[in-house]
Design an enzyme around this catalytic site. Structure first.
Site, PDB file in Angstrom:
ATOM      1  N   TYR A  33      28.170 -33.322 -11.918  1.00  0.00           N
ATOM      2  CA  TYR A  33      27.429 -33.151 -13.362  1.00  0.00           C
ATOM      3  C   TYR A  33      26.222 -32.043 -13.434  1.00  0.00           C
ATOM      4  O   TYR A  33      25.871 -31.611 -12.040  1.00  0.00           O
ATOM      5  CB  TYR A  33      26.702 -34.487 -13.768  1.00  0.00           C
ATOM      6  CG  TYR A  33      25.297 -34.808 -13.060  1.00  0.00           C
ATOM      7  CD1 TYR A  33      25.549 -35.129 -11.745  1.00  0.00           C
ATOM      8  CD2 TYR A  33      24.296 -34.684 -13.890  1.00  0.00           C
ATOM      9  CE1 TYR A  33      24.075 -35.739 -11.118  1.00  0.00           C
ATOM     10  CE2 TYR A  33      23.053 -35.178 -13.121  1.00  0.00           C
ATOM     11  CZ  TYR A  33      22.853 -35.589 -11.692  1.00  0.00           C
ATOM     12  OH  TYR A  33      21.875 -35.912 -11.319  1.00  0.00           O
ATOM     13  N   LYS A 147      25.568 -31.919  -6.601  1.00  0.00           N
ATOM     14  CA  LYS A 147      24.899 -32.628  -7.915  1.00  0.00           C
ATOM     15  C   LYS A 147      26.109 -33.579  -8.352  1.00  0.00           C
ATOM     16  O   LYS A 147      26.950 -33.259  -9.355  1.00  0.00           O
ATOM     17  CB  LYS A 147      24.620 -31.639  -8.819  1.00  0.00           C
ATOM     18  CG  LYS A 147      23.590 -32.656  -9.831  1.00  0.00           C
ATOM     19  CD  LYS A 147      22.890 -31.555 -10.682  1.00  0.00           C
ATOM     20  CE  LYS A 147      21.776 -32.060 -11.813  1.00  0.00           C
ATOM     21  NZ  LYS A 147      20.950 -32.954 -11.168  1.00  0.00           N
ATOM     22  N   GLU A 179      13.124 -33.918  -0.896  1.00  0.00           N
ATOM     23  CA  GLU A 179      13.084 -33.905  -2.304  1.00  0.00           C
ATOM     24  C   GLU A 179      12.309 -35.287  -3.021  1.00  0.00           C
ATOM     25  O   GLU A 179      12.464 -36.149  -2.466  1.00  0.00           O
ATOM     26  CB  GLU A 179      14.162 -33.272  -3.089  1.00  0.00           C
ATOM     27  CG  GLU A 179      15.394 -33.938  -3.024  1.00  0.00           C
ATOM     28  CD  GLU A 179      16.545 -33.505  -3.446  1.00  0.00           C
ATOM     29  OE1 GLU A 179      16.509 -32.518  -4.310  1.00  0.00           O
ATOM     30  OE2 GLU A 179      17.719 -33.976  -3.066  1.00  0.00           O
ATOM     31  N   LEU A 203      18.796 -30.870  -3.269  1.00  0.00           N
ATOM     32  CA  LEU A 203      19.599 -30.008  -4.322  1.00  0.00           C
ATOM     33  C   LEU A 203      18.898 -28.664  -4.566  1.00  0.00           C
ATOM     34  O   LEU A 203      17.665 -28.610  -4.505  1.00  0.00           O
ATOM     35  CB  LEU A 203      19.563 -30.872  -5.696  1.00  0.00           C
ATOM     36  CG  LEU A 203      20.300 -30.297  -6.913  1.00  0.00           C
ATOM     37  CD1 LEU A 203      21.861 -30.509  -6.690  1.00  0.00           C
ATOM     38  CD2 LEU A 203      19.564 -30.873  -8.164  1.00  0.00           C
TER      39      LEU A 203
HETATM   40  N1  PDD Z   1      17.883 -33.809 -11.797  1.00  0.00           N
HETATM   41  N2  PDD Z   1      16.735 -32.835  -6.940  1.00  0.00           N
HETATM   42  C1  PDD Z   1      17.434 -33.947  -7.458  1.00  0.00           C
HETATM   43  C2  PDD Z   1      17.901 -34.867  -6.698  1.00  0.00           C
HETATM   44  C3  PDD Z   1      17.729 -34.003  -8.980  1.00  0.00           C
HETATM   45  O1  PDD Z   1      18.393 -34.983  -9.374  1.00  0.00           O
HETATM   46  C4  PDD Z   1      17.206 -32.918  -9.840  1.00  0.00           C
HETATM   47  C5  PDD Z   1      17.469 -32.885 -11.213  1.00  0.00           C
HETATM   48  C6  PDD Z   1      16.325 -32.122  -9.068  1.00  0.00           C
HETATM   49  C7  PDD Z   1      15.707 -30.725  -9.826  1.00  0.00           C
HETATM   50  O2  PDD Z   1      16.840 -29.846 -10.064  1.00  0.00           O
HETATM   51  P1  PDD Z   1      16.756 -28.720 -11.630  1.00  0.00           P
HETATM   52  O3  PDD Z   1      15.462 -27.951 -11.429  1.00  0.00           O
HETATM   53  O4  PDD Z   1      18.000 -28.023 -11.387  1.00  0.00           O
HETATM   54  O5  PDD Z   1      16.792 -29.787 -12.719  1.00  0.00           O
HETATM   55  C8  PDD Z   1      16.216 -31.835  -7.540  1.00  0.00           C
HETATM   56  C9  PDD Z   1      18.411 -34.129 -13.135  1.00  0.00           C
HETATM   57  C10 PDD Z   1      17.488 -33.414 -14.325  1.00  0.00           C
HETATM   58  C11 PDD Z   1      18.975 -35.294 -13.420  1.00  0.00           C
HETATM   59  O6  PDD Z   1      19.629 -36.036 -12.604  1.00  0.00           O
HETATM   60  O7  PDD Z   1      18.852 -36.058 -14.658  1.00  0.00           O
END
Ligand code: PDD
Length: 288
Positions: A33, A147, A179, A203
């Site tokens: 996703y 992801k 993270e 991620l």
């Molecule tokens: N999640 N690490 C993890 C495990 C995450 O799920 C996310 C973001 C990030 C930050 O990535 P980005 O800056 O590309 O949004 C880091 C999204 C927002 C979610 O699962 O809803």
């Protein structure tokens, strides 16, 4: 107002969108996703999100069902149908519908779903005070760079912070910061902005890249290097970043004040730079 979603070629009200129970996303969490923020009807860093989607698909051995142009037009239509300026676009691709067998079925069509979600950046109060976070052992698999929709470990880890009345769970693997359960994490050590380098343990955050780009462009000292747990605990500032949280300061970690317990000076600077950059992009003047 009815939410119009995209599902396998159709645009239809979310209440009418149906996925068969034999979908491998439902049975195995076999899919990937993206979450893309949309400001003023413009997707923020669309190409970067679609490149990460492509990498996630390749990582689970699923052919990308669409090229860049097709993804662009699908997302444009979902944004137009939503009729709202700011959104979170949720894109999900699963391996599709087949007999329940762990091995990939021979001929199978991926399921493609796009959902417009309300986007609510953190309230100004939270930006001003910062949030609490707790730490936990990172017990996820070793492909956290993908992801995937198999989010049960992240869900359980995130719930630990909800149970503790905190905003996020910050993860530590083998003595090093990885993270958050749903965010990237930065620390400030001796005036230097530091985050772990990209690896299979985290991620590759799109917001993480924006923060480094802004910091570097404005001469702020920064480094991508491993962050031992003791540095996380000694940091003068800790930040969370994600597409939905933008940038938030962590002012309490496991009940202890971070720095003086208020968002730090570097947070104030990067937060202002991020907001200014966002507005530039919204006006369609993103520097190439
Ligand atoms: N999640 N690490 C993890 C495990 C995450 O799920 C996310 C973001 C990030 C930050 O990535 P980005 O800056 O590309 O949004 C880091 C999204 C927002 C979610 O699962 O809803």
């Amino acid at each position: 107002m009815t939410t119009i979603v995209y599902l396998n070629g159709d645009f239809l009200p979310v209440e009418q969108a149906r996925v068969p129970v034999m979908d491998r996303g439902f049975l195995f969490g076999d899919g990937v996703y993206e979450v893309i923020p949309v400001y003023d009807r413009r997707p923020f860093r669309l190409e970067e999100h679609l490149a990460r989607l492509d990498a996630s698909l390749a990582g689970i051995r699923l052919t990308n069902p669409h090229d860049l142009a097709a993804w662009r037009s699908l997302t444009e239509r979902v944004i137009a149908e939503a009729g709202q300026d700011d959104l979170g676009l949720y894109i999900q691709v699963t391996r599709g519908v087949g007999a329940r067998d762990h091995a990939f079925p021979a001929r199978i069509q991926p399921t493609v779903f796009i959902l417009p979600m309300p986007l609510s950046p953190p309230a100004p109060g939270l930006v001003a005070t910062g949030v609490g976070a707790i730490t936990a052992v990172d017990n996820r698999w070793l492909r956290c760079d993908l992801k995937t929709i198999s989010l049960l470990p992240n869900v359980l880890l995130r719930q630990l912070s909800v149970d503790a009345g905190s905003a996020e769970t910050i993860l530590i693997r083998d003595g090093f910061l990885t993270e958050g359960s749903a965010s990237s994490v930065f620390v400030v050590m001796d005036g230097v902005i530091v985050a772990p380098p990209k690896s299979e343990r985290m991620l590759p955050g799109i917001t993480y890249d924006v923060v480094f780009e802004l910091a570097e462009a404005h001469g702020m000292a920064c480094a991508r290097r491993p962050v031992p747990e003791r540095e996380l605990r000694a940091a003068t500032e800790i930040w969370l970043t994600s597409s939905t949280k933008e940038i938030l300061a962590v002012t309490r970690l496991d009940g202890q004040a971070v720095g003086d317990g208020r968002p730090g000076a570097l947070f104030a600077r990067i937060h202002a730079l991020y907001q200014a950059y966002k507005h530039t992009v919204m006006r369609g003047n993103e520097p190439s």
